[in-house]
Design a protein around this motif. Structure first.
Motif, PDB file in Angstrom:
ATOM      1  N   LEU A 128       0.889  10.789  -8.144  1.00 56.29           N
ATOM      2  CA  LEU A 128       1.006   9.329  -7.971  1.00 56.29           C
ATOM      3  C   LEU A 128       2.087   8.744  -8.872  1.00 56.29           C
ATOM      4  O   LEU A 128       2.872   7.889  -8.451  1.00 56.29           O
ATOM      5  CB  LEU A 128      -0.346   8.666  -8.289  1.00 56.29           C
ATOM      6  CG  LEU A 128      -1.400   8.748  -7.182  1.00 56.29           C
ATOM      7  CD1 LEU A 128      -2.773   8.405  -7.741  1.00 56.29           C
ATOM      8  CD2 LEU A 128      -1.044   7.802  -6.039  1.00 56.29           C
ATOM      9  N   THR A 129       2.165   9.224 -10.115  1.00 59.45           N
ATOM     10  CA  THR A 129       3.123   8.642 -11.066  1.00 59.45           C
ATOM     11  C   THR A 129       4.570   8.787 -10.579  1.00 59.45           C
ATOM     12  O   THR A 129       5.421   7.980 -10.929  1.00 59.45           O
ATOM     13  CB  THR A 129       2.975   9.295 -12.453  1.00 59.45           C
ATOM     14  OG1 THR A 129       2.929  10.706 -12.278  1.00 59.45           O
ATOM     15  CG2 THR A 129       1.726   8.835 -13.159  1.00 59.45           C
ATOM     16  N   GLU A 130       4.832   9.814  -9.752  1.00 55.37           N
ATOM     17  CA  GLU A 130       6.197   9.998  -9.240  1.00 55.37           C
ATOM     18  C   GLU A 130       6.583   8.881  -8.277  1.00 55.37           C
ATOM     19  O   GLU A 130       7.756   8.701  -7.959  1.00 55.37           O
ATOM     20  CB  GLU A 130       6.321  11.338  -8.506  1.00 55.37           C
ATOM     21  CG  GLU A 130       6.123  12.553  -9.389  1.00 55.37           C
ATOM     22  CD  GLU A 130       5.952  13.823  -8.546  1.00 55.37           C
ATOM     23  OE1 GLU A 130       6.558  13.936  -7.467  1.00 55.37           O
ATOM     24  OE2 GLU A 130       5.168  14.690  -8.975  1.00 55.37           O
ATOM     25  N   HIS A 131       5.580   8.146  -7.792  1.00 52.93           N
ATOM     26  CA  HIS A 131       5.854   7.131  -6.768  1.00 52.93           C
ATOM     27  C   HIS A 131       5.588   5.708  -7.247  1.00 52.93           C
ATOM     28  O   HIS A 131       5.719   4.765  -6.472  1.00 52.93           O
ATOM     29  CB  HIS A 131       5.026   7.432  -5.508  1.00 52.93           C
ATOM     30  CG  HIS A 131       5.350   8.782  -4.948  1.00 52.93           C
ATOM     31  ND1 HIS A 131       6.506   9.020  -4.238  1.00 52.93           N
ATOM     32  CD2 HIS A 131       4.709   9.966  -5.067  1.00 52.93           C
ATOM     33  CE1 HIS A 131       6.552  10.305  -3.915  1.00 52.93           C
ATOM     34  NE2 HIS A 131       5.472  10.899  -4.408  1.00 52.93           N
ATOM     35  N   PHE A 132       5.186   5.543  -8.513  1.00 53.24           N
ATOM     36  CA  PHE A 132       5.012   4.183  -9.038  1.00 53.24           C
ATOM     37  C   PHE A 132       6.352   3.453  -8.992  1.00 53.24           C
ATOM     38  O   PHE A 132       7.403   4.055  -9.251  1.00 53.24           O
ATOM     39  CB  PHE A 132       4.509   4.219 -10.490  1.00 53.24           C
ATOM     40  CG  PHE A 132       3.044   4.564 -10.617  1.00 53.24           C
ATOM     41  CD1 PHE A 132       2.192   4.512  -9.530  1.00 53.24           C
ATOM     42  CD2 PHE A 132       2.513   4.922 -11.852  1.00 53.24           C
ATOM     43  CE1 PHE A 132       0.838   4.824  -9.655  1.00 53.24           C
ATOM     44  CE2 PHE A 132       1.166   5.233 -11.990  1.00 53.24           C
ATOM     45  CZ  PHE A 132       0.336   5.188 -10.890  1.00 53.24           C
ATOM     46  N   ASP A 133       6.293   2.172  -8.673  1.00 48.38           N
ATOM     47  CA  ASP A 133       7.500   1.356  -8.586  1.00 48.38           C
ATOM     48  C   ASP A 133       7.868   0.899 -10.005  1.00 48.38           C
ATOM     49  O   ASP A 133       7.391  -0.130 -10.487  1.00 48.38           O
ATOM     50  CB  ASP A 133       7.234   0.155  -7.668  1.00 48.38           C
ATOM     51  CG  ASP A 133       8.494  -0.613  -7.363  1.00 48.38           C
ATOM     52  OD1 ASP A 133       9.440  -0.548  -8.194  1.00 48.38           O
ATOM     53  OD2 ASP A 133       8.539  -1.298  -6.331  1.00 48.38           O
ATOM     54  N   LEU A 134       8.712   1.692 -10.662  1.00 44.48           N
ATOM     55  CA  LEU A 134       9.043   1.438 -12.067  1.00 44.48           C
ATOM     56  C   LEU A 134       9.748   0.090 -12.233  1.00 44.48           C
ATOM     57  O   LEU A 134       9.450  -0.660 -13.174  1.00 44.48           O
ATOM     58  CB  LEU A 134       9.916   2.575 -12.603  1.00 44.48           C
ATOM     59  CG  LEU A 134      10.209   2.558 -14.091  1.00 44.48           C
ATOM     60  CD1 LEU A 134       8.935   2.520 -14.918  1.00 44.48           C
ATOM     61  CD2 LEU A 134      11.051   3.768 -14.484  1.00 44.48           C
ATOM     62  N   ALA A 135      10.656  -0.229 -11.301  1.00 43.30           N
ATOM     63  CA  ALA A 135      11.391  -1.506 -11.408  1.00 43.30           C
ATOM     64  C   ALA A 135      10.399  -2.666 -11.362  1.00 43.30           C
ATOM     65  O   ALA A 135      10.485  -3.619 -12.141  1.00 43.30           O
ATOM     66  CB  ALA A 135      12.405  -1.613 -10.282  1.00 43.30           C
ATOM     67  N   TYR A 178       0.843  -1.199   0.000  1.00 49.15           N
ATOM     68  CA  TYR A 178       0.000   0.000   0.000  1.00 49.15           C
ATOM     69  C   TYR A 178       0.877   1.246   0.000  1.00 49.15           C
ATOM     70  O   TYR A 178       1.813   1.353   0.791  1.00 49.15           O
ATOM     71  CB  TYR A 178      -0.894  -0.023   1.245  1.00 49.15           C
ATOM     72  CG  TYR A 178      -1.684   1.242   1.469  1.00 49.15           C
ATOM     73  CD1 TYR A 178      -2.478   1.782   0.457  1.00 49.15           C
ATOM     74  CD2 TYR A 178      -1.650   1.902   2.694  1.00 49.15           C
ATOM     75  CE1 TYR A 178      -3.194   2.939   0.662  1.00 49.15           C
ATOM     76  CE2 TYR A 178      -2.385   3.058   2.908  1.00 49.15           C
ATOM     77  CZ  TYR A 178      -3.145   3.573   1.892  1.00 49.15           C
ATOM     78  OH  TYR A 178      -3.863   4.725   2.087  1.00 49.15           O
ATOM     79  N   THR A 179       0.572   2.188  -0.914  1.00 46.76           N
ATOM     80  CA  THR A 179       1.304   3.462  -0.960  1.00 46.76           C
ATOM     81  C   THR A 179       0.294   4.595  -1.018  1.00 46.76           C
ATOM     82  O   THR A 179      -0.560   4.607  -1.909  1.00 46.76           O
ATOM     83  CB  THR A 179       2.202   3.526  -2.227  1.00 46.76           C
ATOM     84  OG1 THR A 179       3.111   2.421  -2.197  1.00 46.76           O
ATOM     85  CG2 THR A 179       2.974   4.824  -2.284  1.00 46.76           C
ATOM     86  N   GLU A 180       0.371   5.512  -0.064  1.00 46.64           N
ATOM     87  CA  GLU A 180      -0.525   6.678  -0.134  1.00 46.64           C
ATOM     88  C   GLU A 180       0.302   7.924  -0.423  1.00 46.64           C
ATOM     89  O   GLU A 180       1.447   8.053   0.024  1.00 46.64           O
ATOM     90  CB  GLU A 180      -1.341   6.817   1.169  1.00 46.64           C
ATOM     91  CG  GLU A 180      -0.526   7.048   2.402  1.00 46.64           C
ATOM     92  CD  GLU A 180      -1.339   6.978   3.690  1.00 46.64           C
ATOM     93  OE1 GLU A 180      -2.419   6.378   3.693  1.00 46.64           O
ATOM     94  OE2 GLU A 180      -0.865   7.534   4.687  1.00 46.64           O
ATOM     95  N   VAL A 181      -0.316   8.826  -1.186  1.00 44.82           N
ATOM     96  CA  VAL A 181       0.402  10.015  -1.654  1.00 44.82           C
ATOM     97  C   VAL A 181      -0.520  11.225  -1.502  1.00 44.82           C
ATOM     98  O   VAL A 181      -1.687  11.174  -1.910  1.00 44.82           O
ATOM     99  CB  VAL A 181       0.798   9.863  -3.148  1.00 44.82           C
ATOM    100  CG1 VAL A 181       1.554  11.098  -3.628  1.00 44.82           C
ATOM    101  CG2 VAL A 181       1.636   8.608  -3.372  1.00 44.82           C
ATOM    102  N   LEU A 182       0.018  12.309  -0.926  1.00 41.19           N
ATOM    103  CA  LEU A 182      -0.768  13.546  -0.816  1.00 41.19           C
ATOM    104  C   LEU A 182      -0.266  14.550  -1.846  1.00 41.19           C
ATOM    105  O   LEU A 182       0.942  14.767  -1.982  1.00 41.19           O
ATOM    106  CB  LEU A 182      -0.610  14.156   0.581  1.00 41.19           C
ATOM    107  CG  LEU A 182      -1.020  13.296   1.781  1.00 41.19           C
ATOM    108  CD1 LEU A 182      -0.994  14.139   3.053  1.00 41.19           C
ATOM    109  CD2 LEU A 182      -2.409  12.701   1.584  1.00 41.19           C
ATOM    110  N   SER A 183      -1.221  15.169  -2.563  1.00 41.21           N
ATOM    111  CA  SER A 183      -0.803  16.161  -3.568  1.00 41.21           C
ATOM    112  C   SER A 183      -0.595  17.531  -2.934  1.00 41.21           C
ATOM    113  O   SER A 183       0.126  18.368  -3.476  1.00 41.21           O
ATOM    114  CB  SER A 183      -1.834  16.259  -4.693  1.00 41.21           C
ATOM    115  OG  SER A 183      -3.071  16.677  -4.175  1.00 41.21           O
ATOM    116  N   ASP A 184      -1.210  17.772  -1.771  1.00 40.93           N
ATOM    117  CA  ASP A 184      -1.072  19.095  -1.139  1.00 40.93           C
ATOM    118  C   ASP A 184      -0.908  18.905   0.380  1.00 40.93           C
ATOM    119  O   ASP A 184      -1.790  19.268   1.160  1.00 40.93           O
ATOM    120  CB  ASP A 184      -2.341  19.910  -1.458  1.00 40.93           C
ATOM    121  CG  ASP A 184      -2.218  21.337  -0.978  1.00 40.93           C
ATOM    122  OD1 ASP A 184      -1.084  21.780  -0.721  1.00 40.93           O
ATOM    123  OD2 ASP A 184      -3.257  22.000  -0.827  1.00 40.93           O
ATOM    124  N   PRO A 185       0.210  18.307   0.783  1.00 41.08           N
ATOM    125  CA  PRO A 185       0.362  17.969   2.204  1.00 41.08           C
ATOM    126  C   PRO A 185       0.817  19.168   3.041  1.00 41.08           C
ATOM    127  O   PRO A 185       1.380  20.123   2.500  1.00 41.08           O
ATOM    128  CB  PRO A 185       1.472  16.911   2.167  1.00 41.08           C
ATOM    129  CG  PRO A 185       2.284  17.288   0.978  1.00 41.08           C
ATOM    130  CD  PRO A 185       1.364  17.928  -0.013  1.00 41.08           C
TER     131      PRO A 185
END
Ligand code: FES
Length: 362
Positions: A310-317, A292-299
């Motif tokens: 969200l795309t900045e935190h996708f696990d590309l590998a 599970y990964t949660e991401v805030l756009s305006d923290p």
């Protein structure tokens, strides 16, 4: 000569079919869903040894057909979940690649479990009945974050739908309807995540007038966004109350003890908008490969977690190493940015399914 060979293949197939019929019991029913390009889904029972086309016709769904012999390909669809066999499939009707992609001929298919099939044409072509309108009763309503409520509805009889689909709800005291994704599995207890707008017809009803026991009409099931047969890792991506559809899928995956890795990404604006944290964490107990990964756009400045898009935190590998099914539900700009990101990264082995929702401002 070709016609003669086809006839021989057909007679062999017929013999196999009769033998199978003699060996198998035919008193067990399976539940089958047919969904169509216009987003409509119909459920009906099929006998264990019954030809799918016969069961569909018996239930008033007139799938286009011609030969009924597995030769012309007119009655073809694709199995999205469940197990099935086919008596005879002529190579002119479906290629080996089609078969690998789980394409099937309704006139030759027998199901061996509950199953869902997709047909690439509108339901109106089959004279299929539309989604039903059902009475429901409010059994609870809870505010679960600064901007989200969960509405619980109870039905007299269980409703069939595919996890990820949505319903239209009538709003009591108005003639307005709004669409919301189911946030749980099919049954007679339904949940919906509702975004609370400063001034919206449903938001005002939830905040000001909603009472346990209120009656709501709902029209369902609707939508072509639903969980397919799970054969590879899953990436689930929710923006805001897009989480609702993915909770429905996760409940289904947990109930079936899914053995594939499942990574849920959940993006909202601020920390106060996050919801269902306990429920999300509990999926790890039932789905062994759950992340599970949660991401805030305006923290806030002191937010210790992930921030940005969200795309900045996708696990590309992770996505480069293996093929995966990605299910995305959220506002149109989020969905578009993810589609572009997949293109930019050339992740051809990611099968994308998405649902864009727009929030009504009134
Ligand atoms: Fe011709 Fe089914 S109707 S293949």
């Amino acid at each position: 000569m070709a016609a003669h060979l086809t006839l021989r293949r057909r007679s062999l197939a017929k013999a196999r079919q009769l033998l199978r019929g003699a060996l198998e019991s035919d008193h067990m029913n399976h539940k089958v869903a047919f969904s169509f390009a216009d987003g409509k889904t119909l459920f009906f029972p099929v006998g264990a040894n019954e030809i799918l086309l016969d069961a569909a016709l018996r239930n008033g769904i007139k799938i286009p057909l011609d030969c009924r012999e597995g030769v012309c390909g007119t009655c073809q669809g694709r199995c999205e979940s469940g197990h099935f066999t086919q008596d005879y499939v002529d190579e002119e009707a479906l290629s080996s690649l089609d078969l690998q992609h789980r394409k099937m001929l309704s006139c030759q298919t027998r199901v061996q479990s509950d199953a869902a099939f997709y047909f690439d044409f509108d339901s109106s072509l089959c004279n299929a009945p539309g989604p039903v309108q059902i009475r429901s009763t409010v059994s609870a309503v809870q505010q679960v974050s600064a901007s989200t409520a969960i509405l619980h509805l109870e039905l007299e009889t269980p409703l069939d739908f595919l996890p990820g689909q949505y319903a239209r709800l009538s709003i009591p005291g108005t003639d307005s309807w709004r669409s919301y994704s189911f946030a749980n599995r099919p049954g007679n207890q339904l949940q919906f995540l509702i975004r609370l707008l400063p001034d919206g017809v449903m938001s005002n009803y939830i905040r000001e007038r909603c009472q346990v026991g209120d009656e709501l009409l709902l029209e369902a099931p609707l939508g072509a966004f639903y969980l397919r047969h799970v054969t590879q890792p899953l990436v689930l991506v929710a923006g805001g109350t897009g989480l609702s559809a993915l909770l429905g899928m996760l409940d289904e995956l947990a109930a079936n003890a899914c053995q594939q890795p499942v990574h849920l990404y959940y993006g909202v604006r601020g920390a106060a908008d996050l919801c269902e944290a306990t429920r999300i964490k509990a999926y790890a107990e039932k789905i062994p490969g759950f992340r599970y990964t949660e991401v805030l756009s305006d923290p806030p400045p002191d937010w210790p977690g992930k921030r940005g898009y969200l795309t900045e935190h996708f696990d590309l590998a992770e996505l480069r190493d293996q093929s995966a099914d990605m299910y995305v539900c959220g506002p149109p700009p989020m969905v578009e940015s993810i589609k572009q990101w997949l293109l930019d990264q050339a992740l051809d082995d990611v099968q994308l399914y998405y649902e864009k929702f727009t929030e009504s401002n009134i």
